[in-house]
Design a protein around this motif. Structure first.
Motif, short mmCIF file in Angstrom:
data_model
loop_
_atom_site.label_atom_id
_atom_site.label_comp_id
_atom_site.label_asym_id
_atom_site.label_seq_id
_atom_site.Cartn_x
_atom_site.Cartn_y
_atom_site.Cartn_z
N UNK A 25 0.80 -1.22 0.00
CA UNK A 25 0.00 0.00 0.00
C UNK A 25 0.83 1.27 0.00
N UNK A 26 1.95 1.28 0.71
CA UNK A 26 2.80 2.46 0.79
C UNK A 26 3.42 2.81 -0.56
N UNK A 27 3.52 1.83 -1.46
CA UNK A 27 4.11 2.08 -2.78
C UNK A 27 3.05 2.26 -3.87
N UNK A 28 1.79 2.12 -3.51
CA UNK A 28 0.70 2.27 -4.49
C UNK A 28 0.32 3.75 -4.53
N UNK A 29 0.77 4.44 -5.56
CA UNK A 29 0.59 5.89 -5.62
C UNK A 29 -0.36 6.35 -6.73
N UNK A 30 -0.85 5.44 -7.55
CA UNK A 30 -1.76 5.80 -8.64
C UNK A 30 -3.06 5.02 -8.52
N UNK A 31 -4.05 5.46 -9.26
CA UNK A 31 -5.33 4.74 -9.35
C UNK A 31 -5.27 3.84 -10.57
N UNK A 32 -5.66 2.58 -10.39
CA UNK A 32 -5.71 1.60 -11.48
C UNK A 32 -7.09 0.97 -11.50
N UNK A 33 -7.46 0.36 -12.61
CA UNK A 33 -8.72 -0.35 -12.72
C UNK A 33 -8.42 -1.85 -12.75
N UNK A 34 -9.00 -2.59 -11.81
CA UNK A 34 -8.78 -4.03 -11.70
C UNK A 34 -9.56 -4.74 -12.82
N UNK A 35 -8.88 -5.59 -13.61
CA UNK A 35 -9.60 -6.32 -14.66
C UNK A 35 -10.49 -7.43 -14.11
N UNK A 36 -10.33 -7.78 -12.86
CA UNK A 36 -11.14 -8.84 -12.27
C UNK A 36 -12.53 -8.39 -11.87
N UNK A 37 -12.64 -7.15 -11.35
CA UNK A 37 -13.93 -6.66 -10.87
C UNK A 37 -14.36 -5.36 -11.55
N UNK A 38 -13.46 -4.76 -12.30
CA UNK A 38 -13.68 -3.49 -13.00
C UNK A 38 -13.87 -2.32 -12.04
N UNK A 39 -13.40 -2.46 -10.81
CA UNK A 39 -13.43 -1.36 -9.85
C UNK A 39 -12.03 -0.77 -9.75
N UNK A 40 -11.98 0.45 -9.25
CA UNK A 40 -10.69 1.12 -9.11
C UNK A 40 -9.90 0.56 -7.93
N UNK A 41 -8.60 0.56 -8.09
CA UNK A 41 -7.66 0.30 -7.00
C UNK A 41 -7.11 1.67 -6.64
N UNK A 42 -7.47 2.16 -5.50
CA UNK A 42 -7.10 3.51 -5.09
C UNK A 42 -5.65 3.57 -4.58
N UNK A 43 -5.02 4.75 -4.64
CA UNK A 43 -3.69 4.90 -4.04
C UNK A 43 -3.73 4.47 -2.58
#
Length: 83
Positions: A25-43
């Motif tokens: 989590x500490x290294x997740x700095x961008x928003x991505x879209x998960x192809x598994x659920x189509x929801x965003x992965x927040x920073x």
């Protein structure tokens, strides 16, 4: 599960061979879209990055997944986005 390759590990499943890297989590700095659920992965949310093993290092094939979605991918498959 397969062997570890330093910062990434290899995994084999019915959907092929993959290179998988955990993103804390500490290294997740961008928003991505998960192809598994189509929801965003927040920073700030821990997740995994996966790409086909035969495309090792190819940025275009990398996808960011929620950990649970990655683990369940063979049971439900990726979502199809409709534009």
């Amino acid at each position: 599960m397969g062997s570890s390759a330093g910062w990434a590990r290899s995994e084999s499943g019915p959907d092929g061979d993959w290179v998988v890297r955990s993103v804390p989590g500490a290294q997740a700095t961008k928003t991505y879209r998960c192809p598994g659920c189509d929801h965003e992965i927040q920073p700030g949310v821990a997740h995994v990055v996966a790409w086909p093993a035969d495309e090792y290092g190819s940025v275009t094939e990398r996808r960011h997944w929620h950990r649970g979605c990655w683990q369940a991918r063979t049971r439900r498959g990726p979502t199809r986005r409709r534009w």
